[in-house]
Write an enzyme that holds these catalytic residues in place. Structure first.
Site, PDB file in Angstrom:
ATOM      1  N   HIS A  93     -15.914   1.459  -4.072  1.00  0.00           N
ATOM      2  CA  HIS A  93     -14.485   1.397  -3.785  1.00  0.00           C
ATOM      3  C   HIS A  93     -14.099   0.127  -3.032  1.00  0.00           C
ATOM      4  O   HIS A  93     -12.929  -0.198  -2.924  1.00  0.00           O
ATOM      5  CB  HIS A  93     -14.067   2.636  -2.980  1.00  0.00           C
ATOM      6  CG  HIS A  93     -12.604   2.898  -2.972  1.00  0.00           C
ATOM      7  ND1 HIS A  93     -11.891   3.149  -4.133  1.00  0.00           N
ATOM      8  CD2 HIS A  93     -11.695   2.935  -1.963  1.00  0.00           C
ATOM      9  CE1 HIS A  93     -10.612   3.357  -3.822  1.00  0.00           C
ATOM     10  NE2 HIS A  93     -10.468   3.222  -2.523  1.00  0.00           N
ATOM     11  N   TYR A 123       0.841  -1.205   0.000  1.00  0.00           N
ATOM     12  CA  TYR A 123       0.000   0.000   0.000  1.00  0.00           C
ATOM     13  C   TYR A 123       0.877   1.256   0.000  1.00  0.00           C
ATOM     14  O   TYR A 123       0.906   1.995  -0.946  1.00  0.00           O
ATOM     15  CB  TYR A 123      -0.961  -0.012   1.187  1.00  0.00           C
ATOM     16  CG  TYR A 123      -1.978   1.103   1.116  1.00  0.00           C
ATOM     17  CD1 TYR A 123      -3.077   0.991   0.274  1.00  0.00           C
ATOM     18  CD2 TYR A 123      -1.831   2.270   1.859  1.00  0.00           C
ATOM     19  CE1 TYR A 123      -4.011   2.020   0.182  1.00  0.00           C
ATOM     20  CE2 TYR A 123      -2.755   3.304   1.774  1.00  0.00           C
ATOM     21  CZ  TYR A 123      -3.838   3.178   0.938  1.00  0.00           C
ATOM     22  OH  TYR A 123      -4.755   4.199   0.838  1.00  0.00           O
ATOM     23  N   SER A 173      -6.371   1.086  -4.631  1.00  0.00           N
ATOM     24  CA  SER A 173      -6.478   2.509  -4.335  1.00  0.00           C
ATOM     25  C   SER A 173      -5.085   3.153  -4.421  1.00  0.00           C
ATOM     26  O   SER A 173      -4.479   3.149  -5.481  1.00  0.00           O
ATOM     27  CB  SER A 173      -7.119   2.708  -2.958  1.00  0.00           C
ATOM     28  OG  SER A 173      -7.589   4.013  -2.803  1.00  0.00           O
TER      29      SER A 173
END
Length: 701
Positions: free
Chosen positions: A671, A470, A551
């Site tokens: 999302h 991430y 994301s």
């Protein structure tokens, strides 16, 4: 097999950005509701879905995933009023069900079942907030995964739905006054479209309101608006004593906020709100933990990158009078909660695993450490009025254990008792191993990663390996269980790796800032170095290495694929932030400028120019097999990012690239939050089938 990709229209959209001519031939894809955009999505799905369906392990993986995911999943019990509640999923239910019970040991009965709200499970329940007496529950509903919420209310004794409904709610607090008559919440101006979730206009001018039960939303009291600062977001909570309203104003995603307070009357609201400004700048983060009368305890990173606990006397609030209660430590203070009025439960991250400690409130003195194996605390319940706590532990190979602690009998020798374990059929934890490996990144920084695999794995460089990361927004990755990853490890002979890169919060704000703004390239360097280390240690090889992220993690894997296409065999990019020139123009994208910079400022545009995935796709060469995933109702990272990226990727490399370059666009999907189980399992099987096909991973029963 050669794939015939769509050839969408390329318009003559060119704009000058800080002296550079920037082509944006797919600008028209920014309108998700346009007929041309919908047609393009259909054309892409007509290529992608049959391709995924024909991947040889798709059916086996999905069948095994349905089988192994079908186990009971339960959250920690929590008390509100005279009743206890817990979230529970029997195994394959699309949404978790909220149960009510008289005590944690007594049988529970269904209190709120979101699965009854839609046939396909695409209506979900999010935040739940109970009145102080526990007699009314406010809860939010989302449709098709959108960030837009509707707030509803129900009685906890009869389950009667009240007539009150709050609309146009997004990124909202829900905090009750202690007279049980109403709550504070956030609302945006009415959206221009009826199909909430597909619009792309910027979310600005959030306001703070108070809703009194039994009245119309149009009569709600405006508590605070900030017309001169349209991007600021004001949230609030009522103190445990009910006497103080605590206001937190944020501007973006950086962990900093203004902190204001206002005394509340015993009944109703003040005639007007004139807040006392405890901290009126964006220099640090302040998070309310507890109070003892007028002395308030806050978690903060003020002059403490790894956070600490301070106390502030509201009658003498000048900063020179603030006191450190639990000073900053070498490990990061993730969260802290007050229980039994005088004890603190503090969760720290130490080298990417969680540790739990009990402290005294007023002195901060350590009472004891809670003995736990390496892993993560993924759930907690326990409030200032409770004399007990529950917390849930998880690791890469442990699907979850809920522990309880009775704090009513004094502070000596507090012990955690197993309340509920989660057995998984066919999983023997001792057959697997997780190792933490520290490697050296490009600039010499030591970075950790976790590697999980079967205990008898042979290190010969041939193992299919999935690397996940991430690296942003001060968010820490810690060990967590995943049925799909265990199937990858057990039946495809795989290795799973989770990388704790800079940009996250694993080692505090310094670690975060070393991977944000002008330093964002460090995140990509860390991830690339992790891949090189796995190859060096003979876990895998480039043709056997897949990378996955979502994301901000989607930005990560796309940027790394652009920079080192030779290093990876497959790329899975979920809902990625990919157009770094225009991200700030859509929905809540403006809040990310604290992480990426503002492309409208030339110096900061130069940061994103160097790595923006959409604008740095190589013109020639072999690109790794790529699967993008997005949802038509993703109003967090809007689908245009993925649509423009795949169109550009196919235009530049589709004709010559031997590897598939595909996108999967899901309908009635956002999302990620609230996505029904059935959709999640199908999507997950598609991803792993794609990975297996590209890495040559064979199924072993």
């Amino acid at each position: 097999m050669k794939i015939e990709y769509p050839t969408p229209q390329r318009c003559d959209c060119v704009e000058t950005l800080h002296g550079d001519q920037v082509d944006d031939p797919y600008r028209w894809m920014e309108d998700p509701d346009a007929a041309e955009t919908k047609e393009y999505v259909d054309l892409q799905n007509k290529i992608t879905m049959p391709y995924l369906e024909n991947c040889c392990v798709k059916k086996k993986f999905h069948e095994k995933l349905v089988d192994l995911f079908d186990f009971p999943k339960q959250g920690c019990p929590f008390k509100r009023g005279e009743k206890f509640y817990y979230n529970y999923n029997s195994g394959l239910q699309n949404q978790y069900v909220l149960y009510q019970q008289d005590s944690p040991e007594s049988p529970g009965e269904v209190f709120l079942d979101p699965n009854t709200l839609s046939e396909d499970g695409t209506v979900s329940v999010g935040c739940k907030s109970f009145s102080e007496d526990g007699k009314i529950m406010a809860y939010t509903i989302s449709v098709s995964g959108s960030d837009w919420k509707t707030v509803k209310f129900m009685k906890t004794d009869t389950k009667e739905q009240l007539k009150d409904v709050l609309e146009h709610v997004k990124f909202s607090c829900l905090s009750w006054t202690h007279d049980n008559k109403g709550l504070f919440y956030n609302k945006y101006p009415k959206a221009a479209t009826s199909d909430l979730g597909t619009e792309t206009n910027s979310n600005i001018h959030q306001k703070l309101y108070y809703h009194r039960l039994g009245t119309s939303q149009s009569d709600d009291v405006l508590v605070l608006e900030l017309p001169d600062e349209p991007q600021w977001m004001p949230g609030c909570e009522v103190s445990d004593c009910g006497k103080v309203l605590l206001l937190s104003i944020s501007n973006g995603c950086e962990p900093v906020n203004k902190y204001w307070v206002h005394d509340l009357p015993d009944q109703g609201l003040p005639h007007q709100f004139n807040f006392t400004k405890i901290a009126d700048n964006f220099e640090a983060e302040y998070d309310y933990i507890a109070n003892n009368g007028r002395v308030f305890y806050l978690k903060t990173n003020l002059k403490a990158d790894r956070y600490k606990l301070i106390s502030i006397d509201l009658d003498n609030p000048s900063q020179e009078n603030w006191k450190d209660i639990i000073p900053e430590k070498e490990s990061v203070l993730d969260w802290i909660a007050c229980v039994r009025s005088n004890l603190l439960v503090a969760c720290y991250t130490e080298d990417c695993v969680n540790k739990l400690y009990i402290h005294q409130l007023e002195s901060g003195a350590l009472v004891q450490a809670v003995d736990l194996p390496p892993g993560s605390i993924v759930g907690y319940s326990g409030r200032v009025q409770d004399s007990f706590i529950y917390f849930k532990f998880m690791s890469f190979i442990n699907p979850g254990v809920i522990y309880s602690m009775d704090l009513s009998k004094g502070d000596d020798n507090l012990t955690a008792q197993v309340f509920k374990e989660t057995p998984i059929k066919g999983l023997v934890s001792s057959d697997y191993v997780t190792k933490q490996i520290f490697f050296t990144s490009k600039d010499g920084t030591k970075v950790p990663m976790f590697v999980t695999h079967q205990k008898d794995l042979v290190l010969d460089g041939t193992n299919p390996t999935l690397m996940y990361g991430y690296g942003g927004f001060n968010i820490s990755l810690s060990p967590s269980y995943s049925s799909s990853r265990m199937i990858f490890i057990k039946f495809l002979g795989g290795v799973f790796c989770e990388v704790n890169m800079r940009g996250g919060g694993e080692y505090g704000n310094d670690w975060h800032h070393a991977g944000s703004l002008a330093n964002k390239q460090n995140v990509f360097d860390d991830f690339i170095s992790a891949g090189e280390e796995l190859i060096k240690l003979k876990y895998t090889s480039p043709s056997k290495l897949a990378i996955e992220g979502g994301s901000n993690g989607g930005l990560l894997v796309a940027a790394c694929a652009n920079q080192r296409p030779d290093l990876f065999g497959a790329v899975i990019c979920h809902v990625g932030v990919l157009d770094m020139y225009r991200f700030q123009k859509f929905t809540i994208g403006h809040a990310w400028m604290t992480e990426f910079g503002n492309p409208e400022k030339e110096d900061e545009w130069k940061w994103v120019k160097s790595y923006s995935p959409l604008h740095n796709i190589p013109d020639t060469g072999t690109y790794p097999a790529t699967l993008l995933l997005t949802g038509d109702h993703d109003d967090r990272v809007v689908p245009l990012h993925s649509l423009k990226f795949i169109a550009t990727l196919q235009h530049k490399l589709g004709a010559s690239n031997p590897n598939p370059l595909l996108i999967r666009v899901d309908t009635k999907s956002g999302h990620g939050a609230g996505k029904p189980t059935a959709k999640r399992l199908i999507e997950t099987a598609d991803c792993y089938a794609f990975i297996a096909a590209q890495l040559g991973a064979e199924w072993h029963q």
